[in-house]
Design a protein around this motif. Structure first.
Motif, PDB file in Angstrom:
ATOM      1  N   PRO A  32      42.644 -71.247  60.544  1.00 38.74           N
ATOM      2  CA  PRO A  32      42.087 -69.891  60.671  1.00 38.74           C
ATOM      3  C   PRO A  32      41.568 -69.337  59.343  1.00 38.74           C
ATOM      4  O   PRO A  32      40.609 -68.570  59.317  1.00 38.74           O
ATOM      5  N   ARG A  33      42.169 -69.748  58.243  1.00 36.49           N
ATOM      6  CA  ARG A  33      41.679 -69.287  56.936  1.00 36.49           C
ATOM      7  C   ARG A  33      40.286 -69.833  56.672  1.00 36.49           C
ATOM      8  O   ARG A  33      39.440 -69.153  56.097  1.00 36.49           O
ATOM      9  N   SER A  34      40.036 -71.049  57.118  1.00 31.80           N
ATOM     10  CA  SER A  34      38.723 -71.655  56.961  1.00 31.80           C
ATOM     11  C   SER A  34      37.678 -70.907  57.782  1.00 31.80           C
ATOM     12  O   SER A  34      36.571 -70.646  57.314  1.00 31.80           O
ATOM     13  N   VAL A  35      38.042 -70.546  58.999  1.00 35.58           N
ATOM     14  CA  VAL A  35      37.131 -69.792  59.862  1.00 35.58           C
ATOM     15  C   VAL A  35      36.809 -68.434  59.234  1.00 35.58           C
ATOM     16  O   VAL A  35      35.657 -67.989  59.230  1.00 35.58           O
ATOM     17  N   GLU A  36      37.827 -67.793  58.666  1.00 38.11           N
ATOM     18  CA  GLU A  36      37.631 -66.494  58.021  1.00 38.11           C
ATOM     19  C   GLU A  36      36.688 -66.610  56.817  1.00 38.11           C
ATOM     20  O   GLU A  36      35.821 -65.759  56.609  1.00 38.11           O
ATOM     21  N   LEU A  37      36.842 -67.667  56.035  1.00 36.87           N
ATOM     22  CA  LEU A  37      35.971 -67.865  54.877  1.00 36.87           C
ATOM     23  C   LEU A  37      34.525 -68.125  55.297  1.00 36.87           C
ATOM     24  O   LEU A  37      33.590 -67.667  54.627  1.00 36.87           O
ATOM     25  N   VAL A  38      34.334 -68.828  56.400  1.00 44.53           N
ATOM     26  CA  VAL A  38      32.969 -69.056  56.896  1.00 44.53           C
ATOM     27  C   VAL A  38      32.330 -67.726  57.283  1.00 44.53           C
ATOM     28  O   VAL A  38      31.159 -67.463  56.972  1.00 44.53           O
ATOM     29  N   GLN A  39      33.094 -66.855  57.938  1.00 41.60           N
ATOM     30  CA  GLN A  39      32.560 -65.543  58.322  1.00 41.60           C
ATOM     31  C   GLN A  39      32.197 -64.718  57.089  1.00 41.60           C
ATOM     32  O   GLN A  39      31.157 -64.056  57.062  1.00 41.60           O
ATOM     33  N   LYS A  40      33.045 -64.761  56.051  1.00 42.08           N
ATOM     34  CA  LYS A  40      32.728 -64.049  54.812  1.00 42.08           C
ATOM     35  C   LYS A  40      31.477 -64.624  54.163  1.00 42.08           C
ATOM     36  O   LYS A  40      30.635 -63.883  53.657  1.00 42.08           O
ATOM     37  N   GLY A  41      31.359 -65.941  54.191  1.00 41.43           N
ATOM     38  CA  GLY A  41      30.178 -66.588  53.617  1.00 41.43           C
ATOM     39  C   GLY A  41      28.909 -66.225  54.354  1.00 41.43           C
ATOM     40  O   GLY A  41      27.867 -65.988  53.731  1.00 41.43           O
ATOM     41  N   GLU A  42      28.981 -66.167  55.670  1.00 38.42           N
ATOM     42  CA  GLU A  42      27.810 -65.769  56.453  1.00 38.42           C
ATOM     43  C   GLU A  42      27.416 -64.325  56.161  1.00 38.42           C
ATOM     44  O   GLU A  42      26.228 -63.993  56.103  1.00 38.42           O
ATOM     45  N   ALA A  43      28.401 -63.462  55.941  1.00 35.75           N
ATOM     46  CA  ALA A  43      28.110 -62.070  55.591  1.00 35.75           C
ATOM     47  C   ALA A  43      27.444 -61.997  54.222  1.00 35.75           C
ATOM     48  O   ALA A  43      26.498 -61.213  54.025  1.00 35.75           O
ATOM     49  N   LEU A  44      27.914 -62.800  53.277  1.00 34.76           N
ATOM     50  CA  LEU A  44      27.288 -62.832  51.951  1.00 34.76           C
ATOM     51  C   LEU A  44      25.847 -63.340  52.038  1.00 34.76           C
ATOM     52  O   LEU A  44      24.958 -62.822  51.360  1.00 34.76           O
ATOM     53  N   ALA A  45      25.617 -64.342  52.869  1.00 30.59           N
ATOM     54  CA  ALA A  45      24.262 -64.875  53.041  1.00 30.59           C
ATOM     55  C   ALA A  45      23.338 -63.823  53.644  1.00 30.59           C
ATOM     56  O   ALA A  45      22.164 -63.742  53.284  1.00 30.59           O
ATOM     57  N   ALA A  46      23.870 -63.013  54.549  1.00 29.98           N
ATOM     58  CA  ALA A  46      23.058 -61.967  55.179  1.00 29.98           C
ATOM     59  C   ALA A  46      22.617 -60.920  54.165  1.00 29.98           C
ATOM     60  O   ALA A  46      21.552 -60.316  54.312  1.00 29.98           O
ATOM     61  N   THR A  47      23.431 -60.713  53.116  1.00 27.79           N
ATOM     62  CA  THR A  47      23.055 -59.749  52.078  1.00 27.79           C
ATOM     63  C   THR A  47      22.163 -60.367  51.008  1.00 27.79           C
ATOM     64  O   THR A  47      21.687 -59.664  50.135  1.00 27.79           O
ATOM     65  N   GLY A  48      21.956 -61.694  51.079  1.00 32.02           N
ATOM     66  CA  GLY A  48      21.091 -62.355  50.106  1.00 32.02           C
ATOM     67  C   GLY A  48      21.840 -63.004  48.952  1.00 32.02           C
ATOM     68  O   GLY A  48      21.215 -63.578  48.057  1.00 32.02           O
ATOM     69  N   ASP A  49      23.149 -62.941  48.943  1.00 31.37           N
ATOM     70  CA  ASP A  49      23.950 -63.582  47.892  1.00 31.37           C
ATOM     71  C   ASP A  49      24.212 -65.027  48.298  1.00 31.37           C
ATOM     72  O   ASP A  49      25.289 -65.373  48.773  1.00 31.37           O
ATOM     73  N   TYR A  50      23.203 -65.876  48.092  1.00 29.94           N
ATOM     74  CA  TYR A  50      23.300 -67.257  48.546  1.00 29.94           C
ATOM     75  C   TYR A  50      24.305 -68.071  47.746  1.00 29.94           C
ATOM     76  O   TYR A  50      24.990 -68.917  48.306  1.00 29.94           O
ATOM     77  N   GLN A  51      24.388 -67.824  46.457  1.00 32.97           N
ATOM     78  CA  GLN A  51      25.354 -68.563  45.643  1.00 32.97           C
ATOM     79  C   GLN A  51      26.788 -68.215  46.049  1.00 32.97           C
ATOM     80  O   GLN A  51      27.626 -69.087  46.204  1.00 32.97           O
TER      81      GLN A  51
END
Length: 170
Positions: A32-51
């Protein structure tokens, strides 16, 4: 008495085998921690913070390398950065985990078209058509991308220094 050594050996083998199987997690269970990190990463990508998105999603893969959604999310981030070769590789990793993932097949097809490999993208479209009973959104999107074809390559001059032997205009 003749069967005692054989039964002891079989009991030992059975105990070793069953304890190894009981210690493994089923393939469908993702940390579940991995799933949570993917969701955070997708949110960062949506804001344009690709790195930041890339780093966060890679952390999710460190926690659970079987997280297919993490590979797909990394591929989408790579596509947004126009790194289509990298995106194709991530989609391939997701398809190793689940070969019938329509989302990964469509994304890989779009990245292939961007790289100019239209025939390979058509192979992905054929696989999607076999998997979707009715027309699905991924099938429609990939067929539209194939119809558009690869984007033309635009060459830009980035150098501000004049070529050798040229004089500066004042």
């Amino acid at each position: 008495m003749r069967y005692t050594p054989v039964t002891c050996a079989l009991a030992l083998a059975l105990a070793c085998f069953s304890s190894g199987v009981n210690g493994q997690k089923p393939d469908a269970e993702i940390d579940p921690r991995s799933v949570e990190l993917v969701q955070k990463g997708e949110a960062l990508a949506a804001t344009g913070d690709y790195q930041g998105a890339n780093d966060t999603i890679e952390s999710a893969l460190v926690l659970d390398p079987r997280n297919r959604a993490a590979y797909v999310a990394l591929a989408k981030v790579a596509q947004k950065q126009e790194l289509n070769g990298k995106a194709i590789r991530f989609y391939r990793e997701a398809l190793k985990i689940e070969p019938n993932d329509v989302n990964a097949l469509a994304g890989q097809g779009e990245a292939l078209v961007a790289k100019g490999a239209v025939e390979k993208a058509k192979e992905n479209l054929a696989r999607i058509e076999k998997l979707c009973v009715a027309r699905c959104a991924e099938q429609v999107a990939l067929s539209a991308t194939i119809a558009r074809g690869p984007a033309p390559q635009v060459l830009t001059a980035k150098s501000t220094t004049p070529p050798p032997g040229a004089t500066k205009a004042e």
